[in-house]
Design a protein around this motif. Structure first.
Motif, PDB file in Angstrom:
ATOM      1  N   PRO A   1       0.830  -1.205   0.000  1.00 40.47           N
ATOM      2  CA  PRO A   1       0.000   0.000   0.000  1.00 40.47           C
ATOM      3  C   PRO A   1       0.861   1.249   0.000  1.00 40.47           C
ATOM      4  N   ALA A   2       0.297   2.334  -0.454  1.00 44.24           N
ATOM      5  CA  ALA A   2       1.033   3.597  -0.457  1.00 44.24           C
ATOM      6  C   ALA A   2       1.328   4.020   0.974  1.00 44.24           C
ATOM      7  N   PRO A   3       2.538   4.535   1.257  1.00 46.46           N
ATOM      8  CA  PRO A   3       2.836   5.035   2.605  1.00 46.46           C
ATOM      9  C   PRO A   3       1.934   6.215   2.933  1.00 46.46           C
ATOM     10  N   THR A   4       1.520   6.299   4.176  1.00 51.29           N
ATOM     11  CA  THR A   4       0.599   7.362   4.576  1.00 51.29           C
ATOM     12  C   THR A   4       1.081   8.044   5.842  1.00 51.29           C
ATOM     13  N   VAL A   5       0.623   9.266   6.040  1.00 51.44           N
ATOM     14  CA  VAL A   5       0.868   9.995   7.275  1.00 51.44           C
ATOM     15  C   VAL A   5      -0.249  11.002   7.450  1.00 51.44           C
ATOM     16  N   THR A   6      -0.545  11.325   8.689  1.00 50.47           N
ATOM     17  CA  THR A   6      -1.493  12.388   9.005  1.00 50.47           C
ATOM     18  C   THR A   6      -0.741  13.503   9.717  1.00 50.47           C
ATOM     19  N   VAL A   7      -1.023  14.729   9.339  1.00 50.94           N
ATOM     20  CA  VAL A   7      -0.415  15.892   9.992  1.00 50.94           C
ATOM     21  C   VAL A   7      -1.526  16.709  10.642  1.00 50.94           C
ATOM     22  N   LEU A   8      -1.457  16.859  11.961  1.00 51.83           N
ATOM     23  CA  LEU A   8      -2.397  17.696  12.699  1.00 51.83           C
ATOM     24  C   LEU A   8      -1.705  18.990  13.084  1.00 51.83           C
ATOM     25  N   GLY A   9      -2.305  20.107  12.684  1.00 51.53           N
ATOM     26  CA  GLY A   9      -1.704  21.409  12.958  1.00 51.53           C
ATOM     27  C   GLY A   9      -1.092  21.976  11.701  1.00 51.53           C
ATOM     28  N   LEU A  10      -1.650  23.081  11.224  1.00 52.65           N
ATOM     29  CA  LEU A  10      -1.175  23.660   9.964  1.00 52.65           C
ATOM     30  C   LEU A  10      -0.693  25.095  10.157  1.00 52.65           C
ATOM     31  N   GLY A  11       0.046  25.293  11.246  1.00 51.69           N
ATOM     32  CA  GLY A  11       0.792  26.530  11.370  1.00 51.69           C
ATOM     33  C   GLY A  11       1.958  26.479  10.397  1.00 51.69           C
ATOM     34  N   PRO A  12       2.870  27.439  10.451  1.00 50.13           N
ATOM     35  CA  PRO A  12       3.991  27.443   9.500  1.00 50.13           C
ATOM     36  C   PRO A  12       4.782  26.144   9.485  1.00 50.13           C
ATOM     37  N   MET A  13       5.091  25.577  10.668  1.00 49.37           N
ATOM     38  CA  MET A  13       5.867  24.340  10.695  1.00 49.37           C
ATOM     39  C   MET A  13       5.027  23.153  10.234  1.00 49.37           C
ATOM     40  N   GLY A  14       3.779  23.094  10.651  1.00 56.87           N
ATOM     41  CA  GLY A  14       2.920  22.002  10.211  1.00 56.87           C
ATOM     42  C   GLY A  14       2.748  21.984   8.704  1.00 56.87           C
ATOM     43  N   ARG A  15       2.585  23.156   8.109  1.00 59.01           N
ATOM     44  CA  ARG A  15       2.460  23.226   6.648  1.00 59.01           C
ATOM     45  C   ARG A  15       3.750  22.778   5.975  1.00 59.01           C
ATOM     46  N   ALA A  16       4.890  23.158   6.555  1.00 56.92           N
ATOM     47  CA  ALA A  16       6.178  22.749   5.982  1.00 56.92           C
ATOM     48  C   ALA A  16       6.336  21.229   6.044  1.00 56.92           C
ATOM     49  N   LEU A  17       5.931  20.624   7.159  1.00 64.61           N
ATOM     50  CA  LEU A  17       6.020  19.167   7.299  1.00 64.61           C
ATOM     51  C   LEU A  17       5.146  18.476   6.263  1.00 64.61           C
ATOM     52  N   ALA A  18       3.896  18.937   6.160  1.00 66.18           N
ATOM     53  CA  ALA A  18       2.970  18.317   5.208  1.00 66.18           C
ATOM     54  C   ALA A  18       3.477  18.451   3.775  1.00 66.18           C
ATOM     55  N   ALA A  19       4.003  19.614   3.431  1.00 65.70           N
ATOM     56  CA  ALA A  19       4.522  19.831   2.079  1.00 65.70           C
ATOM     57  C   ALA A  19       5.693  18.909   1.780  1.00 65.70           C
ATOM     58  N   ALA A  20       6.563  18.691   2.778  1.00 66.98           N
ATOM     59  CA  ALA A  20       7.719  17.809   2.576  1.00 66.98           C
ATOM     60  C   ALA A  20       7.276  16.355   2.398  1.00 66.98           C
ATOM     61  N   PHE A  21       6.301  15.931   3.185  1.00 64.21           N
ATOM     62  CA  PHE A  21       5.770  14.573   3.012  1.00 64.21           C
ATOM     63  C   PHE A  21       5.187  14.404   1.609  1.00 64.21           C
ATOM     64  N   LEU A  22       4.417  15.386   1.178  1.00 56.08           N
ATOM     65  CA  LEU A  22       3.801  15.318  -0.147  1.00 56.08           C
ATOM     66  C   LEU A  22       4.864  15.269  -1.243  1.00 56.08           C
ATOM     67  N   ALA A  23       5.897  16.087  -1.107  1.00 55.83           N
ATOM     68  CA  ALA A  23       6.954  16.129  -2.121  1.00 55.83           C
ATOM     69  C   ALA A  23       7.673  14.799  -2.233  1.00 55.83           C
TER      70      ALA A  23
END
Length: 303
Positions: A14-36
């Motif tokens: 299956p495709a690797p997955t992750v959930t990110v809770l919190g979309l402040g500046p750091m949370g958005r950076a984490l989510a963007a890096a996972f997506l990339a």
């Protein structure tokens, strides 16, 4: 070790997955890096409206926190502190959805809160890792990022492939769940006391007609002295010795007194330096006049 790991789904995996809770500046950076890196990323934020750019990059916006955590084996939380993370994680629907899954809490707080949260997670059948991010948002997804973790080694090992997609260095500090927060507090102590010192220096320099631009190259020279001092003193401090050869604490106290007098002559608050000088004077009074300045490490704990 620093390496960027890109994950992709295979026919039998299956495709690797992750959930990110919190979309402040750091949370958005984490989510963007996972997506990339190709990780299927589900996102949620207490305040709606921060999902747009991430959704355009492929993120899945969950309608609730419980829906978000149910989407992945690993949930990464990055909010302002543990009061904020508790407000999200400890609601009954979220607790039920997290059972059997793992939380990696990258929010900043103190070691005691990390240990208490780990106990709470264990009571509810939730895997728990505590962590700290030691570099700014601009480093996330690059080799310059620095991530620290503590908690069960088997959990860190199981989720390391996904966490590694954030790039940078990832260090597991041991099973004591509060260890990452302890490092975080100590390292930020260095940073903020250094920044306070620099701000004070700028005020004194300005009062004497020296601009920040004029001072900057010499300030960088002073800061360049510190790495060698930190390395040299580490073993000495762990051994309980504070040699003052060439620069005893009496000299340090005298130097700080000059700064205090120059500051106060211009009406500049010298409270921080007065506190440091007071610790040095206390160490001298306790019979450590030939030791180095770092003897105050021991004095700080005395009552």
């Amino acid at each position: 070790m620093s390496s960027r790991t890109e994950l992709s789904a295979h026919d039998d995996q299956p495709a690797p997955t992750v959930t990110v809770l919190g979309l402040g500046p750091m949370g958005r950076a984490l989510a963007a890096a996972f997506l990339a890196a190709g990780v299927r990323t589900t996102i949620w934020n207490r305040t709606p409206g921060r999902e747009g750019a991430l959704v355009e990059q492929g993120a899945i916006a969950a309608g609730s926190a419980e829906e978000a955590v149910a989407a992945s084996a690993l949930t990464v939380v990055c909010v302002v502190d543990y009061n904020a993370s508790d407000a999200i994680l400890r609601r009954e629907p979220v607790v039920a959805a997290l059972k059997g899954r793992t939380v990696a809490n990258l929010s900043a707080d103190i070691p005691e809160r990390a240990r208490e949260t780990a106990e709470w997670a264990a009571r509810h059948g939730i895997g728990y890792l505590d962590g700290a991010i030691m570099t700014p948002t601009t480093t996330i997804g690059t080799p310059a990022g620095v991530f620290l973790y503590s908690g069960p080694e088997h959990l860190h090992r199981a989720h390391r492939p996904v966490l590694d997609t954030l790039d940078g260095s990832h260090t597991h500090l041991g099973e004591d769940i509060g260890r990452a927060a302890a490092y975080d507090i100590a390292l930020l102590d260095i940073f903020w006391t250094s920044m306070a010192g620099y701000a004070h220096a700028l005020a004194v320099a300005k009062a004497e007609g020296v601009s920040a631009r004029e001072l900057a190259p010499f300030a960088q020279g002073i800061s360049a002295i510190l790495p060698a001092l930190i390395e040299q003193s580490a073993e000495e401090i762990d051994n309980g010795s504070y040699p003052g050869d060439g620069n005893p604490i009496t000299s340090s106290a005298s130097s700080m007194a000059h700064i205090i007098h120059a500051s106060e002559a211009h009406g500049i608050d010298a409270g921080v330096l007065r506190a440091a000088e007071g610790l040095a004077r206390r160490a001298i009074g306790l019979g450590h006049s030939t030791d180095g300045f770092l003897r105050i490490t021991e004095v700080l704990g005395r009552r």
